[in-house]
Every structure is written in C-alpha cells, then in structure tokens.
Design a protein around this motif. Structure first.
Motif, PDB file in Angstrom:
ATOM      1  N   ALA A 136      -9.626  18.297 -10.577  1.00 10.28           N
ATOM      2  CA  ALA A 136     -10.391  17.104 -10.944  1.00 10.28           C
ATOM      3  C   ALA A 136      -9.468  15.893 -11.070  1.00 10.28           C
ATOM      4  CB  ALA A 136     -11.145  17.338 -12.252  1.00 10.28           C
ATOM      5  N   LEU A 137      -8.306  16.093 -11.649  1.00 10.40           N
ATOM      6  CA  LEU A 137      -7.341  15.002 -11.765  1.00 10.40           C
ATOM      7  C   LEU A 137      -6.875  14.545 -10.386  1.00 10.40           C
ATOM      8  CD1 LEU A 137      -5.724  13.211 -13.673  1.00 10.40           C
ATOM      9  CD2 LEU A 137      -3.964  14.971 -13.702  1.00 10.40           C
ATOM     10  N   GLY A 138      -6.721  15.474  -9.449  1.00  8.47           N
ATOM     11  CA  GLY A 138      -6.349  15.113  -8.084  1.00  8.47           C
ATOM     12  C   GLY A 138      -7.395  14.258  -7.400  1.00  8.47           C
ATOM     13  N   VAL A 139      -8.656  14.598  -7.609  1.00  5.82           N
ATOM     14  CA  VAL A 139      -9.738  13.799  -7.021  1.00  5.82           C
ATOM     15  C   VAL A 139      -9.766  12.399  -7.636  1.00  5.82           C
ATOM     16  CG1 VAL A 139     -12.245  13.618  -6.819  1.00  5.82           C
ATOM     17  CG2 VAL A 139     -11.120  15.795  -6.383  1.00  5.82           C
ATOM     18  N   VAL A 140      -9.596  12.331  -8.938  1.00  3.76           N
ATOM     19  CA  VAL A 140      -9.555  11.022  -9.612  1.00  3.76           C
ATOM     20  C   VAL A 140      -8.360  10.215  -9.124  1.00  3.76           C
ATOM     21  CG1 VAL A 140      -9.227   9.912 -11.857  1.00  3.76           C
ATOM     22  CG2 VAL A 140     -10.836  11.800 -11.634  1.00  3.76           C
ATOM     23  N   LEU A 141      -7.222  10.867  -8.922  1.00  2.76           N
ATOM     24  CA  LEU A 141      -6.028  10.180  -8.432  1.00  2.76           C
ATOM     25  C   LEU A 141      -6.258   9.607  -7.035  1.00  2.76           C
ATOM     26  CD1 LEU A 141      -3.036   9.413  -8.765  1.00  2.76           C
ATOM     27  CD2 LEU A 141      -2.471  11.645  -7.800  1.00  2.76           C
ATOM     28  N   VAL A 142      -6.887  10.370  -6.163  1.00  3.86           N
ATOM     29  CA  VAL A 142      -7.180   9.877  -4.809  1.00  3.86           C
ATOM     30  C   VAL A 142      -8.091   8.662  -4.884  1.00  3.86           C
ATOM     31  CG1 VAL A 142      -8.402  10.431  -2.672  1.00  3.86           C
ATOM     32  CG2 VAL A 142      -6.777  12.048  -3.623  1.00  3.86           C
ATOM     33  N   GLY A 143      -9.123   8.729  -5.705  1.00  4.98           N
ATOM     34  CA  GLY A 143     -10.032   7.594  -5.862  1.00  4.98           C
ATOM     35  C   GLY A 143      -9.328   6.373  -6.424  1.00  4.98           C
ATOM     36  N   PHE A 144      -8.481   6.587  -7.426  1.00  8.66           N
ATOM     37  CA  PHE A 144      -7.745   5.492  -8.051  1.00  8.66           C
ATOM     38  C   PHE A 144      -6.799   4.825  -7.053  1.00  8.66           C
ATOM     39  CE2 PHE A 144      -4.007   4.028 -10.488  1.00  8.66           C
ATOM     40  CZ  PHE A 144      -4.625   3.053 -11.252  1.00  8.66           C
ATOM     41  N   VAL A 145      -6.051   5.630  -6.298  1.00  8.55           N
ATOM     42  CA  VAL A 145      -5.124   5.081  -5.305  1.00  8.55           C
ATOM     43  C   VAL A 145      -5.886   4.343  -4.217  1.00  8.55           C
ATOM     44  CG1 VAL A 145      -3.468   5.720  -3.511  1.00  8.55           C
ATOM     45  CG2 VAL A 145      -3.262   6.696  -5.774  1.00  8.55           C
ATOM     46  N   LEU A 146      -7.031   4.870  -3.820  1.00  8.10           N
ATOM     47  CA  LEU A 146      -7.848   4.213  -2.809  1.00  8.10           C
ATOM     48  C   LEU A 146      -8.324   2.850  -3.288  1.00  8.10           C
ATOM     49  CD1 LEU A 146      -9.222   4.498  -0.025  1.00  8.10           C
ATOM     50  CD2 LEU A 146     -11.175   5.457  -1.235  1.00  8.10           C
ATOM     51  N   VAL A 147      -8.823   2.775  -4.511  1.00 14.01           N
ATOM     52  CA  VAL A 147      -9.311   1.508  -5.057  1.00 14.01           C
ATOM     53  C   VAL A 147      -8.167   0.503  -5.207  1.00 14.01           C
ATOM     54  CG1 VAL A 147     -10.264   0.442  -7.152  1.00 14.01           C
ATOM     55  CG2 VAL A 147     -11.328   2.480  -6.182  1.00 14.01           C
ATOM     56  N   ILE A 148      -7.040   0.940  -5.744  1.00 14.46           N
ATOM     57  CA  ILE A 148      -5.895   0.045  -5.929  1.00 14.46           C
ATOM     58  C   ILE A 148      -5.360  -0.421  -4.571  1.00 14.46           C
ATOM     59  CG2 ILE A 148      -3.534  -0.101  -6.799  1.00 14.46           C
ATOM     60  CD1 ILE A 148      -5.613  -0.204  -8.968  1.00 14.46           C
TER      61      ILE A 148
ATOM     62  N   ILE B 125       0.830  -1.202   0.000  1.00 18.26           N
ATOM     63  CA  ILE B 125       0.000   0.000   0.000  1.00 18.26           C
ATOM     64  C   ILE B 125       0.868   1.256   0.000  1.00 18.26           C
ATOM     65  CG2 ILE B 125      -1.645   1.335   1.380  1.00 18.26           C
ATOM     66  CD1 ILE B 125      -2.951  -1.338   2.124  1.00 18.26           C
ATOM     67  N   TYR B 126       1.922   1.264   0.787  1.00 20.45           N
ATOM     68  CA  TYR B 126       2.809   2.416   0.826  1.00 20.45           C
ATOM     69  C   TYR B 126       3.511   2.628  -0.517  1.00 20.45           C
ATOM     70  CZ  TYR B 126       6.182   5.771   2.618  1.00 20.45           C
ATOM     71  OH  TYR B 126       6.937   6.895   2.810  1.00 20.45           O
ATOM     72  N   ALA B 127       3.903   1.538  -1.170  1.00 18.52           N
ATOM     73  CA  ALA B 127       4.547   1.648  -2.481  1.00 18.52           C
ATOM     74  C   ALA B 127       3.573   2.187  -3.526  1.00 18.52           C
ATOM     75  CB  ALA B 127       5.092   0.286  -2.914  1.00 18.52           C
ATOM     76  N   ILE B 128       2.315   1.788  -3.451  1.00 17.87           N
ATOM     77  CA  ILE B 128       1.313   2.304  -4.384  1.00 17.87           C
ATOM     78  C   ILE B 128       1.124   3.803  -4.182  1.00 17.87           C
ATOM     79  CG2 ILE B 128      -1.165   2.276  -4.929  1.00 17.87           C
ATOM     80  CD1 ILE B 128      -1.059  -0.766  -4.364  1.00 17.87           C
ATOM     81  N   ILE B 129       1.027   4.220  -2.932  1.00 17.77           N
ATOM     82  CA  ILE B 129       0.810   5.637  -2.645  1.00 17.77           C
ATOM     83  C   ILE B 129       2.016   6.478  -3.063  1.00 17.77           C
ATOM     84  CG2 ILE B 129       0.523   7.314  -0.774  1.00 17.77           C
ATOM     85  CD1 ILE B 129      -1.224   5.166   0.620  1.00 17.77           C
ATOM     86  N   THR B 130       3.223   6.035  -2.746  1.00 18.53           N
ATOM     87  CA  THR B 130       4.403   6.818  -3.132  1.00 18.53           C
ATOM     88  C   THR B 130       4.612   6.792  -4.645  1.00 18.53           C
ATOM     89  OG1 THR B 130       5.861   4.936  -2.680  1.00 18.53           O
ATOM     90  CG2 THR B 130       5.608   6.595  -0.945  1.00 18.53           C
ATOM     91  N   GLY B 131       4.256   5.705  -5.291  1.00 21.20           N
ATOM     92  CA  GLY B 131       4.364   5.657  -6.745  1.00 21.20           C
ATOM     93  C   GLY B 131       3.382   6.591  -7.426  1.00 21.20           C
ATOM     94  N   ALA B 132       2.192   6.729  -6.861  1.00 23.58           N
ATOM     95  CA  ALA B 132       1.199   7.624  -7.452  1.00 23.58           C
ATOM     96  C   ALA B 132       1.553   9.085  -7.228  1.00 23.58           C
ATOM     97  CB  ALA B 132      -0.182   7.329  -6.861  1.00 23.58           C
TER      98      ALA B 132
END
Length: 128
Positions: free
Chosen positions: A104-116, A56-63
């Motif tokens: 808008a891209l920031g909101v989509v990024l938060v949603g994407f990282v949350l789902v992943i 999870i930490y790697a996904i967040i730092t990668g995003a």
C-alpha cells in the motif's frame, strides 16, 4: 545523493546548451539585450526541456532512496529522521512481515511521485 547524479545532470545541460542557436544570441544582441537579458531570454528558455527532465528525474531518484539511509544510519537513524519511503517499505514488508502495508505504501509512493512530477513539469514548462 547530489554528487551521485551531478555528472548526468551536467551532461544533460551541456547537450541542451549546445542546441541553443548562436543566431538567437546575435538577434538578442542586435535588439540591445545585455548578457543578463540574453541569459534570461535565450538561455533559460533554451534549456527548459533539460530542466524539466532534471527536476523530474531528481524527484524520482529522491523518492527511491534506500541504500544511503540504510547503510549510513542502519535503518533510519535517531528518531527515524532519515527514513525514506522505500526504506520504510523494506522495514515493514521484509523485516516486520507486513507486506500488505508495504504494498500500500508503494502504491501511495507511486501516486505521490506522479503528482509531484506532473506539478514540476507544469512549473518548469510554464511559458511554452
């Protein structure tokens, strides 16, 4: 990026390995498990929470990758091959003056990282 976080991840795994009890290895040995079976039956489940945290930490730092592609390629490289979402947010919001698109891209990024991250958690904690 791999080398940047490697020390932290190694420390997490070392701490998790120290929490795996010796009596579990002894019990597996008495039951006839070899080294490979002990690894997959005792060690891997014992470090599963650390694995979940690392993934999870790697996904967040990668995003949230910004400085490396910005400094190394000057903003995306040839054909924008190294553009990250955060770099794109910077380019659209700050450089090009479209803060609405960047937000808008920031909101989509938060949603994407949350789902992943939730999917990764579900996969790594499978079997508990």
């Amino acid at each position: 990026m791999t080398w940047k976080q490697l020390g932290f991840f190694v420390m997490l795994y070392l701490a998790a390995l120290q929490n795996v009890g010796r009596e579990l290895y002894e019990a597996a040995s008495v039951d006839g498990a070899g080294r490979v079976r002990q690894f997959f039956s005792v060690t891997v489940p014992g470090v599963r929470p650390a694995t979940t945290l690392v993934v999870i930490y790697a996904i967040i730092t990668g995003a949230n990758l910004f400085s490396e592609p910005y400094l190394l390629t000057g903003g995306g490289g040839p054909d924008h091959a190294s553009t990250s979402p955060v770099l794109l947010m910077y380019q659209k919001g700050i450089e090009q003056g479209h803060p609405d698109f960047a937000a808008a891209l920031g909101v989509v990024l938060v949603g994407f990282v949350l789902v992943i991250s939730l999917a990764a958690r579900k996969l790594t904690e499978r079997g508990n």
